[in-house]
Design an enzyme around this catalytic site. Sequence first.
Site, PDB file in Angstrom:
ATOM      1  CE  LYS B  76      -3.846   2.102   2.644  1.00  0.00           C
ATOM      2  NZ  LYS B  76      -4.735   1.956   3.815  1.00  0.00           N
ATOM      3  CB  SER B 151      -8.029   3.899   2.893  1.00  0.00           C
ATOM      4  OG  SER B 151      -7.180   3.195   3.802  1.00  0.00           O
ATOM      5  CB  SER B 175      -8.403   1.095   5.779  1.00  0.00           C
ATOM      6  OG  SER B 175      -9.042   2.346   5.743  1.00  0.00           O
TER       7      SER B 175
END
Lengths: 484, 484
Positions: B76, B151, B175
């Site tokens: 990420k 997210s 997330s």
Amino acid sequence: MQWETVIGLEVHVQLATQSKIFSGASTAFGAEPNAQASAIDLAMPGMLPVLNEGAVRMAVQFGLAVNANIAHRSVFDRKNYFYADLPKGYQISQMYHPIVGKGEVSVNLSDGSERTIGIEHAHLEEDAGKSLHEDFQGQSGIDLNRAGTPLLEIVSEPDMRSAEEAAAYLRKIHAIVTYLGISDGDMSQGSMRCDCNVSVRPKGQTAFGTRSEIKNVNSFRFVEKAINSEVERQIELIEDGGQVEQETRLYDADRDETRSMRTKEFANDYRYFPDPDLLPVEIDDDYIDTIRDGLPELPDAKQARFVTEYGLNADEAGPLVQSQALADYFEQVAGGSGDARQAANWIMGELARLMNQNEVAIQDCPVSADSLATLILRVQDGTISGKLAKQVFEALWNGDGSPDEIIEKQGLKQVSDSGEIEALVDQVLADNQAMVDDYLGEEVAKKQKKKFNALVGQVMKASQGKANPAQVNEILQKRLDTKG
Amino acid sequence: MHTSTLSELAQALEAGETTSEALTRETLERIQAHDGRYNSFITVAEERALEQARAADQARADGRAGPLTGIPFAHKDIFCTEDLRTTCGSRMLENFAPPYNATVAQKLDDAGAVCVGKANMDEFAMGSSNETSYFGPVTNPWGDGLVPGGSSGGSAAAVAARLVPAATATDTGGSIRQPAALCGLTGLKPTYGRISRYGIIAFASSLDQAGTLTRDARDAALMLNTMAGFDPRDSTSLDREVPDYSASLENDLSGLRIGLPKEYFSDDLSPEMAEQVRNAVREYEKLGATVKEISLPHSHLAVAAYYVIAPAEASANLSRFDGVRYGHRCENPQDLNDLYLRSRSEGFGEEVKRRILVGTYALSAGFFDAYYLKAQKVRRLIQQDFTDAFSEVDLIMGPTSPSPAFAQGDKTDDPITMYLEDIFTIASNLAGLPAMSIPGGMVNNLPVGLQIIGNYFDEARMLNAAHRFQKVTDWHEKVAPNSV
């Protein structure tokens, strides 16, 4: 109207840790700009603070030294504001749960009285960097070497009633932190900085007046001057029908006046909240006890000991304990010479005078404690007169050799040979017949004594100060008695 | 090879059936060819990945290979990767390449895993649909026009599209788990403090926790084995032994006590979703577990508390992005204030600004007690709910999200609706508990997540339960129709 001044001080003490409070970067002074700023100090993304245990230990040492409560649990908070030399956009400090609670120190004033000043609390925080506004053609430079340096902010109660008390308190704090070795206390390098909260009120009134805060005063002398000029300003303002505004002011030493920096309307809302990157600091009694056991002798205890052990009075001992180095120096001279009173007299007299004159600290004093002890011994054993000792001391200060070398080289040895002195006396009597007659003709004892002393002076002068005064007295008296 | 799980690839590498370089080349080519459809990567690290792959093959030849050696994966874009652009989905960091690795990145590097690129995400991890990224929205491989959740939407889409077998992710309020649910993946958020936060760009420090998105629990265990552990650079990481999470995967589940919070099956959840979750739980009963209804009475306060605490922390965490030292800086700033104002206005997107404003407000003088302190009280009540529950059960199960993947643009106009996406996931962040989402059913041909919440440091039991479920169900083997 009679006015009373109310003063509280916030003293920022830079702690003498090797590395910063939340990063491993060095805290040494004077490196190239930004050479000592790590990724953490630069607040790079994802960087996290890790607490330096050394800073905690030092804060606890201070707390114990001022008889304060040590918080078993203290918490770091974020103090939010934007400034170019504050990389994270917040300063890590302790707002709600400081590590050191209420304590107190006592200070001696020039009138001989003693006052106790309360310490409201002391907390740990990190220093900001420095903005450099010169040399950048309309831009500003940022040096983050200082960012993250550990500070102990010591907040007093509003207990001081004069600039003198404030300066004495600051000196006491300075003595304590330097005794503990938790700060070099060097105000010129910013290791100790002081914000002064000052207000005035009519004498007898219990409510405080509106205070102003004088920021960043950086010497003992300026603290006194800044407060006095601010007090004067406030009283004048009120007596002219004005009102003191709550504001932050700066002291301009060149003009000896304070001026407004920002008023309350522009005060920041710092939005303090607990820093979620740091755990609460938990301290147990063992930790505190271990630190307590390791504390050095502190100024008050040392002063008391100097009184009992060396027979000094408190006023004499007070100045000697202002710094650990000076106190150590005194003890070495007193021990070496066996005469504590003379040691104290020399240190607070000639030595202090030359140190002040040359702006030299005791650590850099060119006269070693051993030399001064030897000098005192030479006066004691009659090798030199007390009068000439000062001359030897100045030579020591100038680095002209050991006391004995100087006495030898400069031929200052006291003349104690009675034959030599008799010859000198006879010569003086022969050369000053008028004075002798004057003496012999005097009827009033007191006046006669004076005339006798004038003759002694002549003999000393003839010996260039080297004749043993006691012997001169004795021989002169004998000679004059036979004439009479 | 792209249909293989991480564990299968590890076996193939071990057996010499392929090399890391071959796998990595294939991965890079597939990203190059197909990611236009998902936009799951912000940065692809071709050269760097191939270098790592060759080093991994060398390590294997030298007999130094571990389970992750040579495995391609994605980070990420919130994990700092040395000299590799790390944007956090923001224009603010569009050109930021950190000079350091996050601890997670370093550990995966050291294990020989090959980072092929940085996955798209909601800007600064603020979002539940991956629509707030400065680098454009991410599309869910389960259907064009569908969001992947957020997210960690890029990480989830990349694994669901079978571009990579695994991706790192972070979870502040759901997330990891919500994208896992919406993309049919296994998403694990460990206990707060289990994985170091060092080098992870902070959103809300007391809630952020790194974890994994994988195809199944076995792969999650392998990733966690490498990522977990105490880190002296993160004061909130916990010094606790890391068990071998793979070792207990096969443990028998008989006697396992599962609690279903009645609050998680309220009107917030559609009957179809509820039915899928209940069906999944029934599988556990077949595996020998006992199921009982429990209550988490303060659940309804979780979202409100979260949306005070998370923005409050974020408002301070994001202050460092000021245009002074790195990141976006506006053109020709007139003065310091102008520099801040325009750099931040231009660098941050709408959702980030909204949360900074909300957080700043919640911490402001006069509101701090009513918002921040009250939210912290609620947080403690929620923690207590869980503590009480875990005295009766071993694991808590329920839905991960209120609905399956929704259409892009559906919730962007109404932040509150978007915030309610995390209604079931937020509480475990507030409590710091480990939680995961595994594929547990289908609604309208879209995956439904089954959430498993464990007690502190009970990841092994959670992974064990997830793995045993995956041995008797095939929800996790369903392939997204738009995967390649």
